[in-house]
Design an enzyme around this catalytic site. Sequence first.
Site, PDB file in Angstrom:
ATOM      1  N   ASP A   1      -6.079 -20.079-147.723  1.00 63.82           N
ATOM      2  CA  ASP A   1      -6.876 -20.961-148.357  1.00 63.82           C
ATOM      3  C   ASP A   1      -7.313 -22.325-147.602  1.00 63.82           C
ATOM      4  OD1 ASP A   1      -4.363 -21.624-148.599  1.00 63.82           O
ATOM      5  OD2 ASP A   1      -4.382 -21.943-150.707  1.00 63.82           O
TER       6      ASP A   1
ATOM      7  N   ASP B   1      -3.358 -26.610-142.958  1.00 63.63           N
ATOM      8  CA  ASP B   1      -3.036 -28.211-142.720  1.00 63.63           C
ATOM      9  C   ASP B   1      -2.042 -28.345-141.703  1.00 63.63           C
ATOM     10  OD1 ASP B   1      -2.443 -30.832-143.335  1.00 63.63           O
ATOM     11  OD2 ASP B   1      -1.435 -30.559-145.171  1.00 63.63           O
TER      12      ASP B   1
ATOM     13  N   LYS C   1      -7.761 -28.536-142.684  1.00 64.35           N
ATOM     14  CA  LYS C   1      -7.832 -30.175-142.877  1.00 64.35           C
ATOM     15  C   LYS C   1      -7.781 -30.765-141.625  1.00 64.35           C
ATOM     16  CE  LYS C   1      -5.724 -31.200-146.785  1.00 64.35           C
ATOM     17  NZ  LYS C   1      -4.404 -31.941-147.836  1.00 64.35           N
TER      18      LYS C   1
ATOM     19  N   PHE D   1      -6.198 -34.463-150.842  1.00 65.57           N
ATOM     20  CA  PHE D   1      -5.751 -33.645-151.662  1.00 65.57           C
ATOM     21  C   PHE D   1      -6.833 -32.814-152.408  1.00 65.57           C
ATOM     22  CE2 PHE D   1      -3.272 -30.901-154.209  1.00 65.57           C
ATOM     23  CZ  PHE D   1      -2.235 -30.533-153.396  1.00 65.57           C
TER      24      PHE D   1
ATOM     25  N   ASP E   1      -4.591 -25.490-155.630  1.00 70.14           N
ATOM     26  CA  ASP E   1      -3.573 -25.867-156.838  1.00 70.14           C
ATOM     27  C   ASP E   1      -3.117 -27.406-156.469  1.00 70.14           C
ATOM     28  OD1 ASP E   1      -1.680 -24.699-155.353  1.00 70.14           O
ATOM     29  OD2 ASP E   1      -0.159 -25.411-157.177  1.00 70.14           O
TER      30      ASP E   1
HETATM   31  P1  IMP Z   1       0.708 -25.934-143.847  1.00 66.92           P
HETATM   32  O1  IMP Z   1       1.810 -25.168-143.624  1.00 66.92           O
HETATM   33  O2  IMP Z   1       0.977 -27.383-143.781  1.00 66.92           O
HETATM   34  O3  IMP Z   1      -0.558 -25.579-142.984  1.00 66.92           O
HETATM   35  O4  IMP Z   1       0.294 -25.788-145.426  1.00 66.92           O
HETATM   36  C1  IMP Z   1      -0.771 -25.256-145.853  1.00 66.92           C
HETATM   37  C2  IMP Z   1      -0.529 -24.971-147.154  1.00 66.92           C
HETATM   38  O5  IMP Z   1      -0.107 -26.096-147.889  1.00 66.92           O
HETATM   39  C3  IMP Z   1      -1.772 -24.158-147.883  1.00 66.92           C
HETATM   40  O6  IMP Z   1      -1.735 -22.693-147.930  1.00 66.92           O
HETATM   41  C4  IMP Z   1      -1.860 -24.791-149.240  1.00 66.92           C
HETATM   42  O7  IMP Z   1      -0.566 -23.872-150.099  1.00 66.92           O
HETATM   43  C5  IMP Z   1      -0.879 -26.172-149.374  1.00 66.92           C
HETATM   44  N1  IMP Z   1      -1.955 -27.222-149.178  1.00 66.92           N
HETATM   45  C6  IMP Z   1      -2.202 -28.093-147.947  1.00 66.92           C
HETATM   46  N2  IMP Z   1      -2.985 -28.915-148.277  1.00 66.92           N
HETATM   47  C7  IMP Z   1      -3.377 -28.685-149.482  1.00 66.92           C
HETATM   48  C8  IMP Z   1      -4.513 -29.416-150.658  1.00 66.92           C
HETATM   49  O8  IMP Z   1      -5.180 -30.328-150.014  1.00 66.92           O
HETATM   50  N3  IMP Z   1      -4.410 -28.923-151.783  1.00 66.92           N
HETATM   51  C9  IMP Z   1      -3.759 -27.675-152.133  1.00 66.92           C
HETATM   52  N4  IMP Z   1      -2.997 -27.144-151.494  1.00 66.92           N
HETATM   53  C10 IMP Z   1      -2.668 -27.523-150.380  1.00 66.92           C
HETATM   54 MG    MG Z   2      -1.252 -21.573-149.610  1.00 70.70          MG
END
Ligand code: IMP
Ligand code: MG
Length: 182
Positions: free
Chosen positions: A102, A105, A133, A155, A162
């Site tokens: 989805d 980040d 992001k 966010f 979610d």
């Molecule tokens: P990462 O490991 O930092 O890339 O985290 C990614 C995960 O964090 C995604 O799969 C989402 O589940 C969650 N996430 C990161 N940013 C958001 C946001 O803005 N809204 C909702 N979920 C987020």
């Molecule tokens: Mg996720």
Amino acid sequence: MTTLHPDVESVLFSEEDIAQIVKRMGEQISRDYAGKDLVLIAVLRGAVVFMGDLMRAIDVPLSIDFMAVSSYGANAKSSGIVRIVKDLDMDIKGRDVLIVEDILDSGLTLKYLMQNLSNRGPASLEVATFLWKDVEGKQAAIDPKYVGTHCPDAFVVGYGLDYAEHYRNLPYVGILKPEVYS
Ligand code: IMP
Ligand code: MG
């Protein structure tokens, strides 16, 4: 027109925007995976909505499977230390695997997953993320091959995303009002 949820500050990507983005990604993936043995792997639960749309925008044969992971620790920020809560049902050895996410980040969750899945000997392993992001001064830990669109460092919720398990069913992607989570 869709009515705006009262907890949402503004709409970033409307249903129409999303449909266009997914169509473009589906066409790109269909071209790249023609004649291959494509398996889409969605990361539960956020990627489910995107997975449902994306698979229908792809017109080459494919299978789907799901994984669920949970981050260790209470911190809301990704640590990169991940536990597999639900593993694949399928053997991906020799197959062309595309992880469907989805939002990207830090990329730490996906980095872990890619390392884990690459140990199982897929023919290829790539990532398709709906959102990427943009975080100032930070580079994601992985480089996704397919990106729907970039989004600001806020966010965001809806279209599978979610906050505390809410808002996943909103048909658009919107910025959550900060007072909801602070
Ligand atoms: P990462 O490991 O930092 O890339 O985290 C990614 C995960 O964090 C995604 O799969 C989402 O589940 C969650 N996430 C990161 N940013 C958001 C946001 O803005 N809204 C909702 N979920 C987020
Ligand atoms: Mg996720």
